[in-house]
Design a protein around this motif. Structure first.
Motif, PDB file in Angstrom:
ATOM      1  N   UNK A 191       0.806  -1.208   0.146  1.00  0.00           N
ATOM      2  CA  UNK A 191       0.093  -0.198  -0.098  1.00  0.00           C
ATOM      3  C   UNK A 191       0.906   1.246  -0.103  1.00  0.00           C
ATOM      4  N   UNK A 192       0.321   2.293  -0.124  1.00  0.00           N
ATOM      5  CA  UNK A 192       1.121   3.680  -0.095  1.00  0.00           C
ATOM      6  C   UNK A 192       1.468   3.704   1.136  1.00  0.00           C
ATOM      7  N   UNK A 193       0.969   3.183   2.313  1.00  0.00           N
ATOM      8  CA  UNK A 193       1.326   3.543   3.430  1.00  0.00           C
ATOM      9  C   UNK A 193       2.844   2.707   3.625  1.00  0.00           C
ATOM     10  N   UNK A 194       2.828   1.421   3.164  1.00  0.00           N
ATOM     11  CA  UNK A 194       4.004   0.520   3.473  1.00  0.00           C
ATOM     12  C   UNK A 194       5.210   0.934   2.592  1.00  0.00           C
ATOM     13  N   UNK A 195       4.699   1.876   1.106  1.00  0.00           N
ATOM     14  CA  UNK A 195       5.690   2.353   0.488  1.00  0.00           C
ATOM     15  C   UNK A 195       6.403   3.479   1.264  1.00  0.00           C
ATOM     16  N   UNK A 196       5.588   4.454   1.717  1.00  0.00           N
ATOM     17  CA  UNK A 196       6.106   5.515   2.411  1.00  0.00           C
ATOM     18  C   UNK A 196       6.975   5.216   3.412  1.00  0.00           C
ATOM     19  N   UNK A 197       6.444   4.301   4.503  1.00  0.00           N
ATOM     20  CA  UNK A 197       7.438   3.957   5.451  1.00  0.00           C
ATOM     21  C   UNK A 197       8.677   3.177   5.087  1.00  0.00           C
ATOM     22  N   UNK A 198       8.830   2.650   4.019  1.00  0.00           N
ATOM     23  CA  UNK A 198       9.913   1.831   3.506  1.00  0.00           C
ATOM     24  C   UNK A 198      11.052   2.721   2.783  1.00  0.00           C
ATOM     25  N   UNK A 199      10.250   3.689   2.087  1.00  0.00           N
ATOM     26  CA  UNK A 199      10.926   4.480   1.028  1.00  0.00           C
ATOM     27  C   UNK A 199      11.226   6.041   1.248  1.00  0.00           C
ATOM     28  N   UNK A 200      10.224   6.820   1.809  1.00  0.00           N
ATOM     29  CA  UNK A 200      10.118   8.231   1.913  1.00  0.00           C
ATOM     30  C   UNK A 200      11.208   8.678   3.128  1.00  0.00           C
ATOM     31  N   UNK A 201      11.822   9.639   2.880  1.00  0.00           N
ATOM     32  CA  UNK A 201      12.723  10.319   3.912  1.00  0.00           C
ATOM     33  C   UNK A 201      12.553  11.679   3.766  1.00  0.00           C
ATOM     34  N   UNK A 202      12.063  12.409   4.929  1.00  0.00           N
ATOM     35  CA  UNK A 202      11.824  13.809   4.777  1.00  0.00           C
ATOM     36  C   UNK A 202      13.289  14.470   4.897  1.00  0.00           C
ATOM     37  N   UNK A 203      13.424  15.468   4.171  1.00  0.00           N
ATOM     38  CA  UNK A 203      14.671  16.131   3.998  1.00  0.00           C
ATOM     39  C   UNK A 203      15.106  17.016   5.297  1.00  0.00           C
ATOM     40  N   UNK A 204      16.308  17.323   5.481  1.00  0.00           N
ATOM     41  CA  UNK A 204      16.516  18.437   6.678  1.00  0.00           C
ATOM     42  C   UNK A 204      15.764  19.683   6.354  1.00  0.00           C
ATOM     43  N   UNK A 205      15.368  20.397   7.321  1.00  0.00           N
ATOM     44  CA  UNK A 205      14.464  21.379   6.991  1.00  0.00           C
ATOM     45  C   UNK A 205      13.075  21.050   7.243  1.00  0.00           C
ATOM     46  N   UNK A 206      12.651  19.832   7.452  1.00  0.00           N
ATOM     47  CA  UNK A 206      11.376  19.421   7.435  1.00  0.00           C
ATOM     48  C   UNK A 206      11.088  19.421   8.910  1.00  0.00           C
ATOM     49  N   UNK A 207       9.724  19.567   9.286  1.00  0.00           N
ATOM     50  CA  UNK A 207       9.414  19.488  10.790  1.00  0.00           C
ATOM     51  C   UNK A 207       9.980  18.338  11.623  1.00  0.00           C
TER      52      UNK A 207
END
Length: 168
Positions: A9-25
């Motif tokens: 799912x998009x949830x599983x994809x995000x938790x496996x792949x998405x990295x929030x960059x420096x400067x993010x909350x």
């Protein structure tokens, strides 16, 4: 013989792949534990029982981040053309496109698939693994009518410019 990974799912994809960059909350790995109420919305996009997903949320609740996760998931796991429609060109240029660009740069699999050939990728069109991601806005019927997509996301539907005519 190499087996394809199981669908996620998009949830599983995000938790496996998405990295929030420096400067993010909250820089670092994306976690839905921060916005657990957005999980059902993200999962709905992977459910073939739905042809339309509608949500009403407050400001700064995680909806746009969830839309970006759905875009990343779709382009990475189930490639098909995507159109993201924001309320104004200014919003696309100053907010959405930079965040999409960061998401692609911070996600190794999307960065690898991003076509860097001249003419393939621009501020409003990204070619990822041969699949188009189009960024458009509600104030321009031309922008909305120029492409077809398997997935269309309309964000901030209550905030288009006054010149949005309803066409497109």
């Amino acid at each position: 013989m190499v087996q394809a990974p199981p669908p996620r799912t998009p949830v599983e994809w995000a938790e496996a792949n998405r990295v929030l960059p420096p400067g993010s909350p909250e820089p670092g790995k994306f976690r839905y534990s921060r916005t657990p109420y957005m999980r059902p919305l993200a999962r709905a996009f992977a459910n073939p029982s739905y042809s339309r997903v509608t949500c009403v949320t407050g400001t700064q609740m995680g909806k746009s981040a969830t839309f970006f996760n759905v875009i990343g998931w779709r382009l990475d796991d189930d490639p098909a053309p995507v159109i993201y429609i924001g309320p104004t060109q200014s919003n696309i240029d100053k907010v959405v496109e930079p965040k999409i660009k960061e998401m692609i740069q911070e996600c190794e699999s999307l960065e690898r698939k991003l076509k860097k050939e001249k003419g393939e990728t621009s501020k409003h069109r990204k070619n990822i693994g041969g699949v188009s991601l189009r960024l458009a806005w509600a104030g321009s019927a031309t922008e909305l009518a120029s492409d077809s997509a398997a997935l269309t996301l309309v964000d901030e539907i209550d905030r288009p410019d006054d010149n949005a005519t309803g066409e497109g």
